[in-house]
Motif scaffolding. Structure first.
Motif, PDB file in Angstrom:
ATOM      1  N   GLY A  42      43.133  38.529  43.170  1.00  0.00           N
ATOM      2  CA  GLY A  42      43.578  37.450  42.293  1.00  0.00           C
ATOM      3  C   GLY A  42      43.693  37.870  40.852  1.00  0.00           C
ATOM      4  N   ASP A  43      42.860  38.837  40.429  1.00  0.00           N
ATOM      5  CA  ASP A  43      42.918  39.342  39.051  1.00  0.00           C
ATOM      6  C   ASP A  43      43.895  40.507  38.884  1.00  0.00           C
ATOM      7  N   GLY A  44      44.581  40.886  39.966  1.00  0.00           N
ATOM      8  CA  GLY A  44      45.567  41.958  39.864  1.00  0.00           C
ATOM      9  C   GLY A  44      45.032  43.342  40.151  1.00  0.00           C
ATOM     10  N   ALA A  48      41.586  48.180  44.064  1.00  0.00           N
ATOM     11  CA  ALA A  48      40.150  47.951  44.213  1.00  0.00           C
ATOM     12  C   ALA A  48      39.878  46.957  45.337  1.00  0.00           C
ATOM     13  N   ALA A  49      40.751  45.965  45.482  1.00  0.00           N
ATOM     14  CA  ALA A  49      40.592  45.000  46.573  1.00  0.00           C
ATOM     15  C   ALA A  49      40.725  45.687  47.925  1.00  0.00           C
ATOM     16  N   ARG A  76      48.933  41.538  51.593  1.00  0.00           N
ATOM     17  CA  ARG A  76      49.369  41.083  50.266  1.00  0.00           C
ATOM     18  C   ARG A  76      49.140  42.142  49.201  1.00  0.00           C
ATOM     19  N   ALA A  77      47.985  42.794  49.275  1.00  0.00           N
ATOM     20  CA  ALA A  77      47.645  43.773  48.234  1.00  0.00           C
ATOM     21  C   ALA A  77      48.504  45.018  48.330  1.00  0.00           C
ATOM     22  N   GLY A 308      47.710  40.241  32.816  1.00  0.00           N
ATOM     23  CA  GLY A 308      47.438  41.406  33.653  1.00  0.00           C
ATOM     24  C   GLY A 308      47.543  42.680  32.844  1.00  0.00           C
ATOM     25  N   THR A 309      48.172  43.695  33.438  1.00  0.00           N
ATOM     26  CA  THR A 309      48.327  44.978  32.755  1.00  0.00           C
ATOM     27  C   THR A 309      49.775  45.176  32.330  1.00  0.00           C
TER      28      THR A 309
END
Length: 698
Positions: A42-44, A48-49, A76-77, A308-309
């Motif tokens: 959710g945080d982008g 890492a997810a 999704r990731a 985000g980035t």
């Protein structure tokens, strides 16, 4: 005995309790891994997810009811975490076995749809937009609902505009369905209402399905709905831009770009204090880059507020702008943060390209190799494709550059940027008799000058094995020059099976690029001749003529040389090649110079002249098989060719061939040229030979 049983019972109870405690601990860990993966995604922080999801699947105790959630998170990731070329395929096959699939990059499809719409390619624009909006099984978890709605809305607007332009009522209805699914905003529905109303009576039944109008978005809706010449009042753009949500901004910018109103789109997006999404900042950076607003990119663009980035492509654009304005390419790209978001592969590849552009002196070869290592990542960025084409053009790789520039055009960036070139090559001061030797001396001083290498090879410089290795070291891997030079060196020595196979392997990437020069094709023809593949040999000779019809004479000479060195090439094959290549030359010249093939008499005359030269060559070498094949070909083109008639008749006489046929041809030659005493002599000799064969032996 009872005491022992009691002790064993106590131990079993203790173990059972420990096992239950361990099970509870593992359940808590599994839930924790999934919860952290959801939060990180959710945080982008998609990479890492994925690491957390990997821990989940690494434990058998985690498997169970939560598997679909974990797989959905993974699917999704992975959209945001590029992998090397074949890794996505393997992972996609694994997911397909359990009924899930990786999402495709919808943003890229939307970029393509926008570019097609800007060119007026409405069918392609609608197809790309619908592809972006296509749902994917197993990936509709709550974390991506907002993004999915935004994509459907933007895709629906482009599909609506394209269907309106095509007059397709069913397409309009389908686009409206996408907008309803995406939860279009009041602004977007106002825009839709205006577009549909411009569609004419055929869309009247659709207009009744639209929600009531809310809000007054003034001139912007009029322009977006088709008024390409419309203007906005002073100050209106900044005011309306702040009033639009990010989703509305995204939709408006996509449509404006598709309509060719890039400046208005940029004006909407140019909000330095407002945190924009990565795709919106990328679109703004691309516009600045295309319009030459290099200072705007080099000064403070990377410090703008953002969600985000900051995308890696924006870092690249800012880096290029700084190079153009003679500043250091130091963008502050945070590879560690990018790795947590998009994975080690993407972070490393982008970092390598940025590092290569920051070195002094700048080396196109190093940057091109870094871009080549990006694989499919490079194909997803119009700026990277444009940079690749520009640098290849700067080192003389025109054919490769054209291919990448065409692909960059799909992103609206189909022009090379001269300001990116690493400098204008110095004039080569080698005007003496031995130009090749002069250039060889210059290369000792600057072995990395690929322009100098190309000039030397064109002048006939024959590099040593050490020089060939040096050229390979200073060239980008995909370049054709070192491949052609290495292949030529292999073929000029006493060629072995290994040499021929190695040369052809080096040349394959060159040939796929479709070079506009004949030399690679001629080298490939030589390699195929070595292995006796005459079909491939002739195909390469034909490609050489198509690429450069002025080289046809050189192509014919090579065919002759290959015939001399390869006894398995039949005379009739050589004659067929000479005829076919000459016909091909005339056809290509006709298309290039007049827009149509040259007239048939002109083409026939040139073919006959070329075959006459081949007949002279065969006569000098006393190659009767070749002579016969040439004369037969000449008579197929012109049955009344008296020279071919007489010479073939005489050849049949001398070789003990069909004397009856020879007599007929000799008689025809005399009839056509009754005053030619040589023809009369040929006829008399044949008639005498016929009499001898008909007179029974005593």
């Amino acid at each position: 005995m009872k005491i022992k049983l009691a002790v064993l019972g106590a131990c079993a109870a203790l173990l059972a309790g420990g096992y239950a405690g361990y099970g509870a601990l593992m359940k808590e860990r599994c839930q924790g891994w999934l919860a952290r993966a959801e939060a990180l995604s959710g945080d982008g922080f998609y990479s890492a997810a994925i690491s957390e999801i990997t821990l989940y699947f690494s434990s058998n105790r985690c498997r169970g009811r939560s598997d679909p959630d974990a797989l959905s998170l993974l699917a999704r990731a992975r959209v945001h975490v590029p992998l090397p070329e074949n890794a996505h395929l393997a992972q996609g096959l694994s997911l397909s076995k359990i009924g899930l699939s990786l999402q495709e990059d919808a943003d890229r499809s939307l970029d393509m749809a926008t570019a097609f719409a800007a060119r007026g390619s409405w069918r392609e624009a609608r197809s790309a937009a619908l592809k972006a909006a296509r749902p994917h099984r197993g990936v509709q978890a709550s974390g991506d609902i907002a993004k999915t709605d935004d994509i459907r809305t933007r895709a629906g607007l482009i599909a609506l505009g394209a269907s309106t332009a095509l007059g397709d009522a069913d397409g309009v209805a389908h686009a409206l369905g996408l907008l309803q699914e995406g939860g279009a905003s009041d602004f977007q529905w106002a825009l839709v209402r205006q577009i549909v109303s411009n569609g004419g009576a055929v869309f009247d039944h659709v207009a009744g399905l639209l929600p009531p109008a809310r809000g007054d978005y003034g001139p912007l809706v009029g322009i977006l709905s088709g008024d390409r010449a419309g203007e906005v009042p002073p100050g209106y753009t900044a005011r309306i831009a702040l009033a639009l949500s990010l989703d509305d901004l995204s939709a408006a910018a996509s449509l404006l770009t598709a309509m060719g109103r890039d400046r208005l789109a940029a004006a909407l997006l140019d909000q330095p204090s407002r945190a924009l999404s990565g795709p919106l900042l990328t679109r703004l950076a691309r516009f600045y880059w295309q319009t030459g607003a290099y200072d705007a990119l080099a000064d403070g663009f990377l410090e703008r507020a953002h969600l985000g980035t900051m995308p890696a492509e924006v870092h690249l654009i800012a880096c290029l702008a700084r190079r153009v304005t003679a500043r250091a390419c130091d963008t502050g790209f945070d590879a560690a943060d990018y790795e947590r978001r998009h994975g080690l592969y993407a972070a490393g590849r982008w970092q390598a390209v940025l590092d290569s552009l920051g070195t002094e002196p700048f080396s196109p070869a190093v940057t091109l190799d870094a871009i080549g290592a990006m694989g499919s990542l490079a194909d997803q960025s119009g700026v990277v494709l444009q940079l690749r084409a520009t640098l290849l053009s700067a080192i003389g790789e025109a054919a490769l550059a054209r291919g990448y520039l065409r692909r960059a055009g799909l992103f609206g960036m189909g022009k090379a940027v001269d300001t990116l070139r690493p400098g204008t090559p110095a004039a080569i001061d080698c005007s003496g008799d031995d130009r090749a030797a002069c250039i060889r001396d210059l290369l000792r001083q600057d072995p990395g000058d690929l322009t100098l290498w190309r000039a030397g090879l064109d002048a006939g410089m024959m590099p040593t094995a050490e020089q060939v290795d040096l050229l390979r070291d200073v060239s980008p891997d995909e370049a054709t020059l070192w491949r052609i030079t290495t292949a030529r060196t292999m073929m000029l020595r006493d060629m072995t099976d290994e040499d021929a196979a190695g040369a052809l392997s080096l040349l394959r990437p060159v040939l796929r690029a479709g070079p506009a020069e004949p030399y690679p094709y001629l080298l490939a023809a030589t390699g195929f001749a070595y292995f006796g593949d005459h079909t491939a040999l002739y195909n390469q000779l034909s490609e050489a003529v198509r690429a450069a019809p002025d080289s046809t004479v050189a192509v014919l000479r090579l065919a002759l040389g290959l015939y001399e060195k390869n006894p398995d090439i039949a005379p009739h094959a050589l004659v067929t090649w000479w005829s076919g290549l000459t016909w091909l030359e005339m056809s290509v010249r006709g298309r290039q110079e007049t827009g149509a093939d040259a007239t048939m008499p002109v083409r026939k005359r040139l073919v006959r002249e070329r075959l006459a030269l081949l007949a002279g060559y065969a006569g000098d070498r006393q190659d009767d098989d070749l002579s016969e094949a040439v004369y037969e070909a000449l008579l197929q083109i012109e049955p009344r060719d008296h020279i071919a008639l007489n010479n073939l008749a005489y050849l049949l006489l001398r070789r003990g061939g069909d004397l009856s046929r020879a007599a007929g041809m000799a008689a025809q030659a005399v009839t056509l040229m009754p005053g030619q005493s040589e023809y009369q002599s040929t006829l008399r000799d044949i008639e005498a030979a016929l009499e001898e064969t008909e007179t029974p032996a005593a």
